[in-house]
Scaffold this active site. Structure first.
Site, short mmCIF file in Angstrom:
data_model
loop_
_atom_site.label_atom_id
_atom_site.label_comp_id
_atom_site.label_asym_id
_atom_site.label_seq_id
_atom_site.Cartn_x
_atom_site.Cartn_y
_atom_site.Cartn_z
N ASP A 108 1.05 -1.17 0.07
CA ASP A 108 0.07 -0.08 -0.07
C ASP A 108 0.94 1.21 -0.18
OD1 ASP A 108 -2.12 1.69 0.39
OD2 ASP A 108 -2.67 1.30 2.35
N VAL A 158 -9.52 -3.05 0.70
CA VAL A 158 -9.99 -4.59 0.60
C VAL A 158 -9.92 -5.32 1.83
CG1 VAL A 158 -9.84 -3.97 -2.05
CG2 VAL A 158 -8.01 -5.01 -0.49
N ARG A 170 -11.12 -11.90 7.64
CA ARG A 170 -9.99 -12.52 7.07
C ARG A 170 -10.24 -13.80 6.60
NH1 ARG A 170 -5.37 -9.89 8.90
NH2 ARG A 170 -5.46 -8.83 11.20
P1 IMP Z 1 1.68 -0.16 3.66
O1 IMP Z 1 2.86 0.12 5.02
O2 IMP Z 1 0.76 0.93 3.79
O3 IMP Z 1 2.21 -0.76 2.34
O4 IMP Z 1 0.54 -1.46 4.59
C1 IMP Z 1 1.08 -2.59 4.70
C2 IMP Z 1 -0.04 -3.31 5.28
O5 IMP Z 1 -1.21 -2.61 5.65
C3 IMP Z 1 -0.47 -4.64 4.57
O6 IMP Z 1 0.57 -5.73 4.78
C4 IMP Z 1 -1.75 -4.78 5.15
O7 IMP Z 1 -1.78 -5.68 6.50
C5 IMP Z 1 -2.53 -3.33 5.61
N1 IMP Z 1 -3.10 -3.03 4.55
C6 IMP Z 1 -3.05 -2.14 3.54
N2 IMP Z 1 -3.94 -1.68 2.80
C7 IMP Z 1 -5.07 -2.46 3.00
C8 IMP Z 1 -6.37 -2.92 2.67
O8 IMP Z 1 -6.78 -2.37 1.59
N3 IMP Z 1 -6.99 -3.88 3.24
C9 IMP Z 1 -6.39 -4.28 4.48
N4 IMP Z 1 -5.32 -4.28 4.82
C10 IMP Z 1 -4.40 -3.36 4.41
#
Ligand code: IMP
Ligand code: MG
Length: 182
Positions: A108, A158, A170
């Site tokens: 993300d 999502v 989940r």
């Molecule tokens: P980042 O550090 O923003 O890249 O996010 C990493 C973590 O956030 C992922 O491994 C997910 O566990 C959680 N995450 C990010 N986007 C979503 C989403 O749309 N749904 C559920 N979990 C998310």
């Protein structure tokens, strides 16, 4: 709770159905099998979200591997990354001189995987690659290169197939966008 009895009531739309997911996971497993022939790969599953993906993926990887788990926290209970990342669990198997493949549910902002990547690189692996099931293309804060991507998806929150909203959903076999009122 109604979310468990009747999840479809809370779902805006199904983005990826079970068949589509499993077919792509199989392709990823085949590719990884090919790329790691004659190597002794250490797979690192990023808990909790990647657990379901990981369980399916390893059954499509037909070479010898070990695996381990890490868990990081950044989100708290909201849907936005705080950027404040800490390890809840570090890998227990020695990373030094190993071929590492990190398996995560979704890329993300990139903050979590960038943090994990620097940590793992500091332990001197012989190689380090990253595999994510989902990639939110337009939401990157910290640029990071990944080696295997299941699906590129739009910037929507999502759930399902391991991914949660406040630890719910989940167990869904599909990946869906939630209705706004959640
Ligand atoms: P980042 O550090 O923003 O890249 O996010 C990493 C973590 O956030 C992922 O491994 C997910 O566990 C959680 N995450 C990010 N986007 C979503 C989403 O749309 N749904 C559920 N979990 C998310
Ligand atoms: Mg995750």
């Amino acid at each position: 709770m109604d979310q468990f009895k009747n999840p479809s009531k809370y779902v805006e739309k199904i983005l990826l159905n079970e068949e589509t997911i499993l077919q792509r996971v199989q392709e990823l497993g085949k590719q990884i099998t090919k790329d790691y022939q004659n190597k002794d790969v250490l797979l690192i599953c990023v808990l909790k979200g990647a657990l379901v993906f990981f369980a399916d993926l390893i059954r499509d990887i037909n070479i010898h591997f070990d695996f381990d788990f890490v868990q990081l926290s950044s989100y708290g209970n909201s849907t936005q990354s705080s950027g404040n990342i800490v390890f809840l669990r570090k890998p227990l198997i020695d990373i030094n001189d190993r071929d590492i493949l990190v398996v995560d549910d979704i890329l993300d902002s990139g903050l979590t995987l960038s943090y994990l990547k620097s940590y793992l690189l500091s332990k001197n692996p012989s190689s380090l690659k990253i595999c994510v099931l989902l990639n939110k293309v337009s939401h990157r804060i910290q640029p990071i290169e990944v080696d295997y991507i299941g699906f590129n998806i739009p910037d929507e929150f999502v759930v399902g197939y391991g991914l949660d909203f406040n630890d719910m959903y989940r167990g869904l076999r599909y990946i869906a966008v939630l209705k706004d009122e959640n």
